[in-house]
Design a protein around this motif. Structure first.
Motif, short mmCIF file in Angstrom:
data_model
loop_
_atom_site.label_atom_id
_atom_site.label_comp_id
_atom_site.label_asym_id
_atom_site.label_seq_id
_atom_site.Cartn_x
_atom_site.Cartn_y
_atom_site.Cartn_z
N THR B 127 0.83 -1.22 0.00
CA THR B 127 0.00 0.00 0.00
C THR B 127 0.86 1.26 0.00
OG1 THR B 127 -0.12 0.03 2.40
CG2 THR B 127 -1.91 -1.08 1.26
N SER B 131 -1.27 2.86 -2.84
CA SER B 131 -2.37 3.70 -2.35
C SER B 131 -2.10 5.18 -2.61
CB SER B 131 -2.59 3.49 -0.86
OG SER B 131 -2.92 2.17 -0.61
N GLU B 135 -0.39 7.53 2.40
CA GLU B 135 0.45 6.42 2.86
C GLU B 135 1.93 6.79 2.78
OE1 GLU B 135 -0.04 3.43 4.24
OE2 GLU B 135 -2.19 3.88 4.35
#
Lengths: 197, 392
Positions: B127, B131, B135
């Motif tokens: 992630t 993401s 993040e």
């Protein structure tokens, strides 16, 4: 609702007093002579009846003007702006300040819904304008927190165009403390605010 | 520093256990859902006093217990150099967290972080690169709080000012009541920006080299993308070298970046008034990760394959380890939570040889099967875990 419960409820609305402390206070009162309780009641009664904010500065007093604003020996040319009447007492106890005060009644705190409208800023500006140049210096004595700083910055922007010199209480190492125990950001402020000896 | 001893009390499903940890580390093998990650979570908790998996403190307490406690003993590999004991505990009823370093309770958590010097690799790292920007900001914020002096303090003050300023904007306060928050916002926000920029610029090359080494040839690059236009000359983040013998004359947050930030803030007044929040600043920044060369400009998030994303995430973690090595002058403790299962053969091999080359220190890794453990020619002491019970 019993009388005891009434008093406990009222007392526990005060800061630092929970239901337990309030109950203890009530029981203490009941142990003493009834005279004492009545005297406290009368004192509270006259507090509510007689004490009110000063029309000029917002400090507490028992007349339209507080004792400081009535005192002709106080220097009109210096105005010290504080957040609350409590701070007036702190500064007065030093005996070192001969000017007058202005109480804001809080500080800018958007998270609590307090903007300039909610503070006694209008009164402050009116006072400075009304003095027609006799106010030469305004000392901003709001607390050195994020909100106190922002309040000072805001006030500075409003006051400076009116003429007076605007100053801020110094920040740095507290008296009697050891440099070893002072946190980093305080030392940074103290370095920035260092002065010639 | 190596973790030499770990003791746990009612932490997750691990209950009360204490073990001496071998100086080379261990490989913890056990089926899924038996508590492998929980053990690494406990170790990393001592570094940041937060769960690396984003769990709340009360979720870390074993079911039915009032509190948890973790204590670790760190020892220097060189003899005669003292160690450190770090303990953290959290009590459910009072929601109180207590951190004790060498027997003294720290006043602010920020003063106790970073004693372990660990990097954690986990499958969730994907992630980091796939993401949204938040993040990657979180990655930088944790990394720099642990490794750049003053960063955490600036970050916290920036967030305080930002939150208040946003509420003032949302309430539709007049400009004069919004602008008092500008000074702390600009000062701490530019310090945050400078320290992030400085890190990305310093470690960009290392990121590229690491990515190439793990991928076996293909390249990737990273770049700090600021929400406002930066001056062209790279700013000097830390201390101003040119100030002769005076205390930091400019210091972080007072130079060119601060000017650029202020310009952008003033220019966006209209837009932020309309939207009701602050639209420029480090809370809007990103680290862009691109495939190939910068000229190609291919966004990894859009065009990257699963393998390329995993490689980029691994590279970020490896560079994080490199940062610990540079800043703290010691090998990081490597925590690897079931990392090899997700990598193809070639990448795993190259990652392993890379780790071996880097003269890594202690390694604590977990895997569901013995076959997945290939680090250090399989010489790590093998530990087992079953229903939270660790056997060494």
């Amino acid at each position: 609702m019993s009388a005891i419960e009434d008093v406990v409820r009222e007392l526990s609305r005060l800061p630092g007093i929970g239901p337990k402390t309030a109950t203890r206070l009530v029981h203490q009162l009941m142990r003493g002579p009834g005279e004492d309780t009545l005297r406290l009641a009368r004192a509270l009664d006259s507090l509510a009846e007689r004490v009110r904010p000063c029309e000029e500065c917002g400090n507490f007093g028992e007349e339209d003007l507080c004792a400081i604003c009535r005192d002709p020996r106080r220097d009109l040319s210096v105005l010290c702006v504080v957040e609350g009447a409590f701070e007036v007492g702190s500064i007065e106890r030093t005996g070192q300040f001969r000017g007058r005060f202005h109480v804001l009644g809080g500080r800018l705190s958007p998270l609590d819904g307090i903007g300039p409208e909610e503070l006694n800023v209008h009164g402050l500006l009116e006072r400075i304008r009304g003095a027609e140049g006799r106010v030469r210096e305004v000392i901003l004595a709001t607390s050195p927190s994020v909100e106190g700083e922002a309040t000072a910055v805001y006030l500075e922007g409003e006051i400076r165009p009116l003429g007076p010199r605007v100053t801020r209480l110094a920040r740095g190492i507290p008296m009697g403390s050891d440099l070893e125990y002072v946190d980093g950001s305080t030392i940074v402020e103290a370095l920035a605010g260092r002065r010639e000896m | 520093m190596r973790l030499s001893h770990l003791s746990l009390r009612s932490f997750r499903n691990l209950g009360d256990q204490a073990f001496a940890v071998p100086s080379e580390g261990f490989a913890l093998v056990g089926d899924n859902a038996h508590g492998k990650s929980n053990l690494l979570e406990a170790v990393y908790y001592l570094e940041t006093f937060r769960s690396f998996r984003g769990a709340r403190d009360r979720q870390l307490i074993a079911f039915g217990y009032p509190f948890f406690r973790i204590e670790g003993e760190l020892t220097s590999p060189e003899p005669d150099r003292g160690g450190t004991r770090v303990a953290a505990a959290y009590e459910r009823s009072t929601a109180r967290k207590k951190v004790v370093v060498d027997g003294v309770e720290v006043e602010r958590l920020g003063d106790g972080i970073g004693h372990v010097g660990a990097v954690i690799f986990s499958p969730a790292d994907i992630t980091l690169v796939s993401s949204g920007p938040s993040e990657r900001r979180r990655f930088l914020d944790i990394l720099l709080s642990l490794n750049a002096r003053g960063y955490l303090d600036h970050l916290q003050r920036y967030r305080q000012a930002l939150e208040r300023r946003n509420v003032a904007l949302r309430r539709g306060e007049p400009p004069a009541a919004v602008s008092p928050w500008n000074a702390p916002l600009l000062r701490h926000g530019s310090a945050v920006t400078e320290l992030r920029l400085d890190w990305v610029r310093t470690y960009e090359r290392s990121f590229r080299a690491t990515y190439e080494a793990v991928s076996g040839g293909a390249s990737a690059w990273m770049e700090y993308r600021c929400s406002f236009e930066l001056p062209n000359s790279p700013p000097s983040a830390g201390m101003a070298e040119e100030s002769p013998g005076v205390f930091v004359a400019a210091g972080p947050g007072r130079g060119e970046v601060a000017e650029a930030f202020e310009d952008a803030l003033l220019r966006s007044a209209e837009r932020e008034r309309r939207r009701g929040w602050t639209v420029v600043g480090p809370h809007r920044d990103d680290v862009f990760i691109g495939l190939g060369s910068p000229e190609e400009g291919l966004d990894l998030r859009q065009f990257g394959s699963g393998g390329q994303r995993r490689t980029a995430a691994l590279a970020l973690r490896l560079v994080e380890g490199e940062t610990i090595r540079q800043v703290r002058k010691r090998a990081p403790i490597i925590l690897m939570d079931d990392v090899f299962a997700e990598l193809d053969e070639g990448r795993s091999e190259r990652l392993l040889s890379l780790l071996d080359e880097q003269a890594i220190g202690q390694v604590l890794l977990t895997a569901p099967k013995d076959a997945d453990i290939r680090l250090r020619a399989d010489t790590l002491p093998r530990w087992r875990i079953r229903s939270g019970e660790v056997s060494t």
